[in-house]
Design a protein around this motif. Structure first.
Motif, PDB file in Angstrom:
ATOM      1  N   LYS A 268       2.487   1.503  -3.300  1.00  0.00           N
ATOM      2  CA  LYS A 268       1.052   1.447  -4.041  1.00  0.00           C
ATOM      3  C   LYS A 268       1.206   3.238  -4.220  1.00  0.00           C
ATOM      4  O   LYS A 268       0.252   4.628  -5.230  1.00  0.00           O
ATOM      5  CB  LYS A 268      -0.007   0.927  -4.130  1.00  0.00           C
ATOM      6  CG  LYS A 268      -1.322   0.695  -4.918  1.00  0.00           C
ATOM      7  CD  LYS A 268      -1.930   0.089  -4.992  1.00  0.00           C
ATOM      8  CE  LYS A 268      -3.043  -0.687  -4.355  1.00  0.00           C
ATOM      9  NZ  LYS A 268      -3.356  -1.607  -3.920  1.00  0.00           N
TER      10      LYS A 268
ATOM     11  N   ARG B  84     -12.976   0.889   0.044  1.00  0.00           N
ATOM     12  CA  ARG B  84     -11.048   2.315  -0.567  1.00  0.00           C
ATOM     13  C   ARG B  84     -12.017   3.142  -0.103  1.00  0.00           C
ATOM     14  O   ARG B  84     -12.851   4.494  -1.178  1.00  0.00           O
ATOM     15  CB  ARG B  84     -11.438   1.704  -2.062  1.00  0.00           C
ATOM     16  CG  ARG B  84     -11.387  -0.215  -1.643  1.00  0.00           C
ATOM     17  CD  ARG B  84     -10.986  -0.120  -3.456  1.00  0.00           C
ATOM     18  NE  ARG B  84      -9.598  -0.188  -3.754  1.00  0.00           N
ATOM     19  CZ  ARG B  84      -9.151   0.252  -4.701  1.00  0.00           C
ATOM     20  NH1 ARG B  84      -9.671   0.446  -5.996  1.00  0.00           N
ATOM     21  NH2 ARG B  84      -7.361   0.595  -4.933  1.00  0.00           N
TER      22      ARG B  84
ATOM     23  N   THR C  38      -9.187   5.627  -1.674  1.00  0.00           N
ATOM     24  CA  THR C  38      -9.092   6.043  -3.622  1.00  0.00           C
ATOM     25  C   THR C  38      -8.994   5.643  -4.289  1.00  0.00           C
ATOM     26  O   THR C  38      -8.478   5.271  -4.982  1.00  0.00           O
ATOM     27  CB  THR C  38      -7.214   5.979  -2.556  1.00  0.00           C
ATOM     28  OG1 THR C  38      -6.856   5.066  -2.112  1.00  0.00           O
ATOM     29  CG2 THR C  38      -7.326   7.777  -1.953  1.00  0.00           C
TER      30      THR C  38
ATOM     31  N   ASN D 142       1.024  -0.923  -0.048  1.00  0.00           N
ATOM     32  CA  ASN D 142      -0.181   0.074   0.484  1.00  0.00           C
ATOM     33  C   ASN D 142       0.837   1.769   0.526  1.00  0.00           C
ATOM     34  O   ASN D 142       1.031   2.061  -0.980  1.00  0.00           O
ATOM     35  CB  ASN D 142      -0.597   0.105   1.254  1.00  0.00           C
ATOM     36  CG  ASN D 142      -2.347  -0.904   1.223  1.00  0.00           C
ATOM     37  OD1 ASN D 142      -2.545  -1.130   0.007  1.00  0.00           O
ATOM     38  ND2 ASN D 142      -3.176  -0.615   2.037  1.00  0.00           N
ATOM     39  N   ALA D 143       1.794   1.378   1.186  1.00  0.00           N
ATOM     40  CA  ALA D 143       3.163   2.165   0.675  1.00  0.00           C
ATOM     41  C   ALA D 143       3.462   2.892  -0.192  1.00  0.00           C
ATOM     42  O   ALA D 143       3.861   3.751  -1.020  1.00  0.00           O
ATOM     43  CB  ALA D 143       4.063   1.817   2.053  1.00  0.00           C
TER      44      ALA D 143
ATOM     45  N   SER E 281      -8.469  -5.675   5.892  1.00  0.00           N
ATOM     46  CA  SER E 281      -9.308  -5.953   6.712  1.00  0.00           C
ATOM     47  C   SER E 281      -8.498  -7.259   6.712  1.00  0.00           C
ATOM     48  O   SER E 281      -8.137  -7.611   7.904  1.00  0.00           O
ATOM     49  CB  SER E 281     -10.288  -6.603   5.602  1.00  0.00           C
ATOM     50  OG  SER E 281     -10.843  -7.552   6.028  1.00  0.00           O
TER      51      SER E 281
ATOM     52  N   SER F   9       0.897   9.059   5.378  1.00  0.00           N
ATOM     53  CA  SER F   9       0.396   7.418   6.458  1.00  0.00           C
ATOM     54  C   SER F   9       1.641   7.129   7.535  1.00  0.00           C
ATOM     55  O   SER F   9       2.085   6.362   6.805  1.00  0.00           O
ATOM     56  CB  SER F   9      -0.406   6.864   6.033  1.00  0.00           C
ATOM     57  OG  SER F   9      -1.576   7.728   4.718  1.00  0.00           O
TER      58      SER F   9
ATOM     59  N   PHE G 204       0.837   3.657   9.547  1.00  0.00           N
ATOM     60  CA  PHE G 204       0.286   1.943  10.078  1.00  0.00           C
ATOM     61  C   PHE G 204       1.072   1.332  10.778  1.00  0.00           C
ATOM     62  O   PHE G 204       1.723   0.828  10.518  1.00  0.00           O
ATOM     63  CB  PHE G 204      -0.200   0.794   8.479  1.00  0.00           C
ATOM     64  CG  PHE G 204      -1.390   1.679   8.127  1.00  0.00           C
ATOM     65  CD1 PHE G 204      -2.564   1.184   7.906  1.00  0.00           C
ATOM     66  CD2 PHE G 204      -0.387   2.552   6.224  1.00  0.00           C
ATOM     67  CE1 PHE G 204      -3.408   1.769   7.390  1.00  0.00           C
ATOM     68  CE2 PHE G 204      -1.781   3.400   5.715  1.00  0.00           C
ATOM     69  CZ  PHE G 204      -3.023   2.474   5.991  1.00  0.00           C
TER      70      PHE G 204
ATOM     71  N   GLY H  33      -7.161  -1.932  -6.673  1.00  0.00           N
ATOM     72  CA  GLY H  33      -6.556  -3.037  -5.279  1.00  0.00           C
ATOM     73  C   GLY H  33      -8.479  -3.674  -5.612  1.00  0.00           C
ATOM     74  O   GLY H  33      -9.417  -3.236  -5.888  1.00  0.00           O
ATOM     75  N   THR H  34      -8.730  -3.719  -4.155  1.00  0.00           N
ATOM     76  CA  THR H  34      -9.530  -4.353  -4.125  1.00  0.00           C
ATOM     77  C   THR H  34     -10.805  -4.008  -2.426  1.00  0.00           C
ATOM     78  O   THR H  34     -11.683  -4.159  -2.238  1.00  0.00           O
ATOM     79  CB  THR H  34      -9.539  -5.923  -4.320  1.00  0.00           C
ATOM     80  OG1 THR H  34      -8.444  -6.306  -2.535  1.00  0.00           O
ATOM     81  CG2 THR H  34      -9.381  -6.749  -5.062  1.00  0.00           C
ATOM     82  N   GLY H  35     -10.076  -3.491  -2.418  1.00  0.00           N
ATOM     83  CA  GLY H  35     -10.179  -3.332  -0.086  1.00  0.00           C
ATOM     84  C   GLY H  35     -10.275  -4.210   0.575  1.00  0.00           C
ATOM     85  O   GLY H  35     -11.205  -4.068   1.526  1.00  0.00           O
ATOM     86  N   LEU H  36      -9.354  -4.463   0.569  1.00  0.00           N
ATOM     87  CA  LEU H  36      -9.378  -6.404   0.938  1.00  0.00           C
ATOM     88  C   LEU H  36      -8.332  -6.276   2.343  1.00  0.00           C
ATOM     89  O   LEU H  36      -7.887  -7.046   3.057  1.00  0.00           O
ATOM     90  CB  LEU H  36     -10.000  -7.394   0.186  1.00  0.00           C
ATOM     91  CG  LEU H  36     -10.726  -7.856  -0.015  1.00  0.00           C
ATOM     92  CD1 LEU H  36     -10.922  -8.937  -0.836  1.00  0.00           C
ATOM     93  CD2 LEU H  36     -11.862  -7.969   0.840  1.00  0.00           C
TER      94      LEU H  36
ATOM     95  N   PRO I 204      -0.053  10.650  -0.059  1.00  0.00           N
ATOM     96  CA  PRO I 204      -1.166  11.340   0.494  1.00  0.00           C
ATOM     97  C   PRO I 204      -1.812  11.897   1.659  1.00  0.00           C
ATOM     98  O   PRO I 204      -2.657  12.367   1.916  1.00  0.00           O
ATOM     99  CB  PRO I 204      -2.662  11.421  -1.099  1.00  0.00           C
ATOM    100  CG  PRO I 204      -1.983   9.413  -0.784  1.00  0.00           C
ATOM    101  CD  PRO I 204      -0.690   9.316  -0.216  1.00  0.00           C
TER     102      PRO I 204
ATOM    103  N   ASP J 129       4.614   6.178   5.796  1.00  0.00           N
ATOM    104  CA  ASP J 129       5.006   7.117   3.880  1.00  0.00           C
ATOM    105  C   ASP J 129       5.296   8.313   4.000  1.00  0.00           C
ATOM    106  O   ASP J 129       4.003   9.178   4.982  1.00  0.00           O
ATOM    107  CB  ASP J 129       4.390   6.404   3.077  1.00  0.00           C
ATOM    108  CG  ASP J 129       3.144   6.377   2.947  1.00  0.00           C
ATOM    109  OD1 ASP J 129       1.889   7.207   2.967  1.00  0.00           O
ATOM    110  OD2 ASP J 129       2.287   5.243   3.416  1.00  0.00           O
TER     111      ASP J 129
HETATM  112  P1  ADP Z   1      -6.831  -1.269  -1.740  1.00  0.00           P
HETATM  113  O1  ADP Z   1      -5.039  -0.854  -1.268  1.00  0.00           O
HETATM  114  O2  ADP Z   1      -6.618  -3.117  -1.846  1.00  0.00           O
HETATM  115  O3  ADP Z   1      -7.983  -0.810  -1.625  1.00  0.00           O
HETATM  116  P2  ADP Z   1      -6.519  -1.865   1.678  1.00  0.00           P
HETATM  117  O4  ADP Z   1      -7.886  -2.665   2.147  1.00  0.00           O
HETATM  118  O5  ADP Z   1      -5.006  -2.356   1.809  1.00  0.00           O
HETATM  119  O6  ADP Z   1      -7.370  -2.036  -0.276  1.00  0.00           O
HETATM  120  O7  ADP Z   1      -6.913  -0.238   1.163  1.00  0.00           O
HETATM  121  C1  ADP Z   1      -7.908   0.315   1.503  1.00  0.00           C
HETATM  122  C2  ADP Z   1      -8.013   1.895   1.516  1.00  0.00           C
HETATM  123  O8  ADP Z   1      -6.720   2.433   2.151  1.00  0.00           O
HETATM  124  C3  ADP Z   1      -7.252   1.900   0.597  1.00  0.00           C
HETATM  125  O9  ADP Z   1      -7.910   2.029  -1.140  1.00  0.00           O
HETATM  126  C4  ADP Z   1      -7.189   3.742   0.332  1.00  0.00           C
HETATM  127  O10 ADP Z   1      -7.669   4.196  -0.280  1.00  0.00           O
HETATM  128  C5  ADP Z   1      -6.541   3.590   1.372  1.00  0.00           C
HETATM  129  N1  ADP Z   1      -4.967   3.549   2.124  1.00  0.00           N
HETATM  130  C6  ADP Z   1      -3.612   1.649   2.041  1.00  0.00           C
HETATM  131  N2  ADP Z   1      -2.833   2.349   2.428  1.00  0.00           N
HETATM  132  C7  ADP Z   1      -2.958   3.302   2.675  1.00  0.00           C
HETATM  133  C8  ADP Z   1      -1.177   4.055   2.057  1.00  0.00           C
HETATM  134  N3  ADP Z   1      -0.012   4.221   2.495  1.00  0.00           N
HETATM  135  N4  ADP Z   1      -1.448   5.350   1.695  1.00  0.00           N
HETATM  136  C9  ADP Z   1      -2.856   6.631   1.297  1.00  0.00           C
HETATM  137  N5  ADP Z   1      -4.171   5.529   1.787  1.00  0.00           N
HETATM  138  C10 ADP Z   1      -4.245   4.333   2.221  1.00  0.00           C
END
Ligand code: ADP
Length: 373
Positions: free
Chosen positions: A278, A322, A324, A275-276, A336, A359, A361, A330-333, A306, A303
């Protein structure tokens, strides 16, 4: 004399109360300390199928309360407990029984009330039929179980053909089947990238259905933390390089070992790091920071991308959520699944972020996730 007069409820008010109790569409009854019925309103008569004069003095057990409910719960013990601690049962749901034997679910409000008996204590119970809600809940649960097993079966069926497809494309790309010209290579690479993406989705769906069915079991391993982090970073190396991201690793030399499910822990860190990578624009900075003491290990993946608005902090960890979505695939999974895995390890995961600035985490795990307590 005067005192007595004061406490007495005037006749007209008594009549009002009586009408209220008899006219209401709820079961109202009283029972003494032994569980014997001392009052039964009109609605209760209609509902259970007993006349007041038939039921007064009878025990609730064996009349309107079965000894055990359909799921085997000991209701006799429950009634005895209500008598001892009515406050514990202020709001209680349990199965009841009509005169014809039919089982019904009732939501009860119970409270201790002064009564006529020897020690003067009774319990006043007001009940409403919730059988329909219970049935609907059961149906929903059953449908959810079926949906999960459908998703699990379909995902499973997808997995092997997709892997075969990816491998075949890989073999052609390797050039072992003959030379591949640049145009063909480009198309094959698109195909392989998409097969990879589908496999990731299918694996995520399989994880989710495993978690929902309570079938995700952890396998405890002794983990060398720096080694694990290096492996995870290596698996993201190509994407990090492609976006010219700077990766910082802050890890005390003595961070040492821990016990957790190695593959699952790697999955969480990969999800957060992916994610970071991406969501951070090219040229950005990502950091993996570790710290720990004898009891706990703390992981941070941050990271300068945004960032995330405060109101989305909780939502992010929900399935299919999701923020963004339009920006990256991505799938938003991922988050979770990460949360479920961390919680299975009895750890905690959360996000800290300043919108527009990046952000972070964070998750913490017990040093020994296999230890009870
Ligand atoms: P996905 O990346 O497949 O959409 P995730 O469950 O991993 O699903 O993440 C959910 C949402 O959280 C993402 O769609 C994004 O909007 C946000 N997100 C996750 N990690 C980051 C990050 N490092 N910076 C900004 N937004 C993030």
């Amino acid at each position: 004399m005067n005192k007595k007069k004061k406490n007495k409820i005037p006749e007209e008010n008594r009549e009002k109360y009586r009408q209220l109790v008899e006219g209401v569409n709820s079961i109202i009854l009283r029972m003494d300390v032994k569980g014997r019925i001392t009052f039964f309103n009109k609605f209760a008569e209609k509902f259970f199928g007993y006349r007041e004069n038939e039921i007064l003095g009878k025990n609730v057990i064996g009349t309107i309360v079965p000894e055990t409910d359909s799921a085997g719960r000991d209701l006799k013990a429950m009634i005895a407990d209500i008598m001892r601690h009515p406050n514990k049962y202020t709001n209680n749901e349990n199965e009841n029984m009509m005169r014809n034997g039919q089982r019904v679910w009732i939501s009860w409000t119970n409270r201790a009330a002064a009564g006529k008996g020897k020690n003067g204590l009774e319990v006043l119970c007001v009940g409403n039929d919730i059988s329909k809600i219970k049935k609907a809940e059961e149906l929903l649960k059953e449908m959810d179980r079926r949906k999960s097993s459908f998703v699990a079966n379909v995902s499973h069926e997808f997995k092997n053909p997709l892997r075969t497809l990816r491998e075949s494309l890989g073999i052609i790309l390797d050039g072992t089947m003959g030379e591949v010209d640049p145009g063909q290579r480009e198309m094959l690479e698109i195909g392989k990238r998409n097969a990879d993406r589908l496999i990731r989705l299918v694996m995520n769906l399989l994880d989710i259905s495993k978690i929902e069915a309570g079938k995700m079991k952890l396998k405890m391993d002794r983990i060398n933390i720096p080694e694990l982090i290096d492996e995870v970073i290596a698996s993201n190396k190509a994407d990090i390089a492609k976006k010219r991201l700077i990766l910082k690793k802050n890890m005390p030399g003595n961070i040492g070992l821990m016990r957790a499910d190695r593959d699952r822990l790697a999955e969480v860190i990969i999800n957060l790091l992916t994610n970071a990578v991406k969501y951070t624009p090219a040229g950005g900075v990502i950091a993996v920071t570790l710290s720990g003491n004898a009891k706990e290990v703390r992981f941070e993946i941050s990271d300068n991308g945004p960032g995330i608005a405060k109101e989305d902090f909780k939502k992010l960890f929900d399935k299919f959520e999701r923020i963004t979505a339009e920006r990256e695939e991505g799938t938003g999974l991922g988050l979770s699944i990460a949360r479920d895995i961390i919680e299975l390890h009895r750890g905690k995961i959360w996000v800290e972020s300043e919108f527009g600035k990046g952000s972070k985490f964070i998750f913490t795990l017990p040093r020994d996730c296999g230890k009870k307590g």
